[in-house]
Design a protein around this motif. Structure first.
Motif, PDB file in Angstrom:
ATOM      1  N   UNK A   1       0.854  -1.187   0.000  1.00  0.00           N
ATOM      2  CA  UNK A   1       0.000   0.000   0.000  1.00  0.00           C
ATOM      3  C   UNK A   1       0.893   1.241   0.000  1.00  0.00           C
ATOM      4  N   UNK A   2       0.829   2.083  -1.036  1.00  0.00           N
ATOM      5  CA  UNK A   2       1.711   3.258  -1.100  1.00  0.00           C
ATOM      6  C   UNK A   2       1.480   4.224   0.055  1.00  0.00           C
TER       7      UNK A   2
ATOM      8  N   UNK B   1       2.596  -1.249 -15.582  1.00  0.00           N
ATOM      9  CA  UNK B   1       2.409  -2.682 -15.344  1.00  0.00           C
ATOM     10  C   UNK B   1       3.168  -3.189 -14.124  1.00  0.00           C
ATOM     11  N   UNK B   2       4.321  -2.582 -13.807  1.00  0.00           N
ATOM     12  CA  UNK B   2       5.098  -3.074 -12.679  1.00  0.00           C
ATOM     13  C   UNK B   2       4.459  -2.740 -11.338  1.00  0.00           C
ATOM     14  N   UNK B   3       3.483  -1.829 -11.308  1.00  0.00           N
ATOM     15  CA  UNK B   3       2.810  -1.525 -10.051  1.00  0.00           C
ATOM     16  C   UNK B   3       2.071  -2.751  -9.530  1.00  0.00           C
ATOM     17  N   UNK B   4       1.396  -3.483 -10.416  1.00  0.00           N
ATOM     18  CA  UNK B   4       0.693  -4.703 -10.004  1.00  0.00           C
ATOM     19  C   UNK B   4       1.681  -5.747  -9.503  1.00  0.00           C
ATOM     20  N   UNK B   5       2.817  -5.839 -10.162  1.00  0.00           N
ATOM     21  CA  UNK B   5       3.862  -6.771  -9.739  1.00  0.00           C
ATOM     22  C   UNK B   5       4.370  -6.420  -8.350  1.00  0.00           C
ATOM     23  N   UNK B   6       4.466  -5.130  -8.064  1.00  0.00           N
ATOM     24  CA  UNK B   6       5.029  -4.667  -6.799  1.00  0.00           C
ATOM     25  C   UNK B   6       4.081  -4.866  -5.633  1.00  0.00           C
TER      26      UNK B   6
ATOM     27  N   UNK C   1      11.153  -3.213  -7.024  1.00  0.00           N
ATOM     28  CA  UNK C   1       9.897  -2.622  -7.486  1.00  0.00           C
ATOM     29  C   UNK C   1       8.897  -2.483  -6.340  1.00  0.00           C
ATOM     30  N   UNK C   2       8.904  -3.452  -5.415  1.00  0.00           N
ATOM     31  CA  UNK C   2       7.997  -3.384  -4.283  1.00  0.00           C
ATOM     32  C   UNK C   2       8.340  -2.206  -3.373  1.00  0.00           C
ATOM     33  N   UNK C   3       9.632  -1.982  -3.130  1.00  0.00           N
ATOM     34  CA  UNK C   3      10.051  -0.863  -2.287  1.00  0.00           C
ATOM     35  C   UNK C   3       9.695   0.468  -2.946  1.00  0.00           C
ATOM     36  N   UNK C   4       9.998   0.607  -4.231  1.00  0.00           N
ATOM     37  CA  UNK C   4       9.707   1.863  -4.935  1.00  0.00           C
ATOM     38  C   UNK C   4       8.213   2.158  -4.948  1.00  0.00           C
ATOM     39  N   UNK C   5       7.404   1.124  -5.141  1.00  0.00           N
ATOM     40  CA  UNK C   5       5.957   1.303  -5.210  1.00  0.00           C
ATOM     41  C   UNK C   5       5.386   1.719  -3.859  1.00  0.00           C
ATOM     42  N   UNK C   6       5.734   0.983  -2.818  1.00  0.00           N
ATOM     43  CA  UNK C   6       5.146   1.270  -1.504  1.00  0.00           C
ATOM     44  C   UNK C   6       5.594   2.632  -0.970  1.00  0.00           C
ATOM     45  N   UNK C   7       6.858   3.004  -1.193  1.00  0.00           N
ATOM     46  CA  UNK C   7       7.381   4.266  -0.662  1.00  0.00           C
ATOM     47  C   UNK C   7       7.187   5.441  -1.625  1.00  0.00           C
TER      48      UNK C   7
END
Length: 323
Positions: free
Chosen positions: A12-13, A47-52, A90-96
Motif C-alpha cells: 500500500x503506497x 504494469x510493474x505496479x501490479x507486480x510490486x 519494485x515493491x520498495x519503490x511502489x510502496x514508498x
C-alpha cells in the motif's frame, strides 16, 4: 514491535519515507546543485505496479531493507532464481512512492561509465557542422546510476540487476561512488564559462548539473541482485548490507499464488505439492509454478490429464541442484 519499519511490505503506497531519521554522520551528503524535485508518485502506475503490490516479503527481508534505509547503504540481495530478488526493488519503490525504478542490467561488458552518463560526441560534432554551435547538454544523458545520484529530496530506487555477471573490476570501481555519493562529468568541468548545464536523465527528464558535479542529497536505495555465482571483494562487501533470500516455503508459495492469481489458486494445491517434490532434486523458480497454476486454471476442470501433462512440461529443470 515493528514501529521502526519504513518499508512494511504491505504493497500500500504511503509517504513514511519522509519520517526516516537523519543518516549517520558518516553518511550525510551535500550538493552544490539545485534540488532535483520532480513529482514521481504518479509516474509509477504502469504494469510493474501490479507486480510490486503483490510481492510477498518475510520478516528477515523487512528488517534488512529497513536497516539499509536507515544506514543509507547498498543492499546486496542473493538467492536462487525466482526468489524475488528483482521484484523487491519494485515493491520498495511502489510502496514508498519513489517513482519508477532506475534499472541497470549488468553484463560482463558493463562499465561504471555506462551507468553514470553517456556523451554523444559524434552527434554533437555533426550537429555543430550543420547548425553551428551545439549545446553540450543536448548530447549528454545520465545513466541509471547517474540519475539516482541527482540531488533529490527523496531517494530513488536503483536496481543493479545480476551484478555477479559484472567484470571483476566493477565492484571496486563502484566503491568511491557509494562512499562519496557523487561523481564528476569531465566534459562539463572544462566549460569554465558555463556554471550549469541541463542534461537528460535515464527516465527521460532534464536535470541541471552545476560545474560538472553530480552529488546526491538523499543516498539512493540501491538493491543489487546476485545469483551467488561469484564472490565479491571484502572492501566492497564492507560497504554493503547482505541479504540472502531463501527458497519460498509452502506457506509463502500459497500466498504468492493467491496474490497473483486469486480464485485460480484454489486449483494450486496439487501443483504446489508437485513443485515442492521436484524442487528437492532440481532447480525450479516460482515463476514456473505461477505459469503452471495459470494454465491449470485456463483448462476445463475435468481436463485432468492435460493439466498433469502441462505441469510436467512447465516444471522443467533450470539447473542441477547440489544435494
Amino acid at each position: 514491535m515493528n514501529e521502526w519499519l519504513i518499508y512494511r511490505g504491505s504493497g500500500v503506497p504511503h509517504d513514511d519515507i519522509d519520517s526516516l531519521p537523519p543518516p549517520p554522520p558518516w553518511r550525510q551528503f551535500e550538493s552544490m546543485s539545485p534540488p532535483y524535485e520532480t513529482d514521481l508518485a504518479e509516474v509509477y502506475q504502469g504494469p510493474t505496479a501490479a507486480r510490486a503490490d503483490r510481492y510477498i516479503v518475510d520478516q528477515a527481508t523487512l528488517d534488512m531493507v529497513n536497516t539499509a534505509l536507515y544506514l543509507r547503504r547498498p543492499l546486496l540481495v542473493t538467492g536462487p532464481p525466482g526468489s524475488g530478488k528483482t521484484s523487491l526493488a519494485y515493491a520498495v519503490a511502489h510502496e514508498l512512492r519513489l517513482g519508477p525504478v532506475l534499472r541497470w542490467a549488468v553484463t560482463s561488458r558493463s562499465t561504471l561509465l555506462d551507468a553514470l552518463y553517456r556523451y554523444d560526441v559524434l552527434g554533437r560534432l555533426g550537429d555543430a557542422q550543420l547548425n553551428g554551435a551545439a549545446e553540450i547538454g543536448s548530447f549528454l544523458r545520465l545513466g541509471p546510476l547517474g540519475t539516482a545520484m541527482l540531488p533529490a529530496r527523496r531517494p530513488r530506487v536503483l536496481l543493479i540487476d545480476e551484478f555477479d555477471k559484472s567484470d571483476v573490476d566493477l565492484p571496486n570501481d563502484l566503491l568511491e561512488i557509494f562512499e562519496e555519493g557523487r561523481f564528476t562529468i569531465p566534459e562539463l568541468v572544462r566549460l569554465e564559462d558555463v556554471a550549469a548545464v541541463e542534461v537528460g536523465t535515464a527516465d527521460t527528464r532534464r536535470a541541471s548539473v552545476v560545474r560538472g558535479q553530480v552529488s546526491c542529497r538523499a543516498f539512493p536505495i540501491v538493491i543489487m541482485t546476485s545469483n551467488g555465482e561469484r564472490d565479491f571483494p571484502p572492501a566492497f562487501l564492507r560497504r554493503c548490507l547482505q541479504l540472502q533470500l531463501p527458497q519460498p516455503t509452502r506457506d509463502m508459495l500459497n500466498q504468492i499464488v493467491q496474490a497473483h492469481l486469486g480464485s485460480w489458486s484454489e486449483r494450486s494445491e496439487e501443483l504446489i505439492e508437485a513443485f515442492l517434490r521436484r524442487r528437492e532434486t532440481i532447480e525450479l523458480s516460482t515463476d514456473q509454478l505461477l505459469n503452471a497454476v495459470y494454465m491449470a486454471g485456463s483448462l476445463q476442470a475435468h481436463d485432468v490429464a492435460n493439466r498433469a501433462e502441462l505441469a510436467e512440461l512447465l516444471l522443467q529443470r533450470l539447473g542441477d541442484v547440489e544435494l
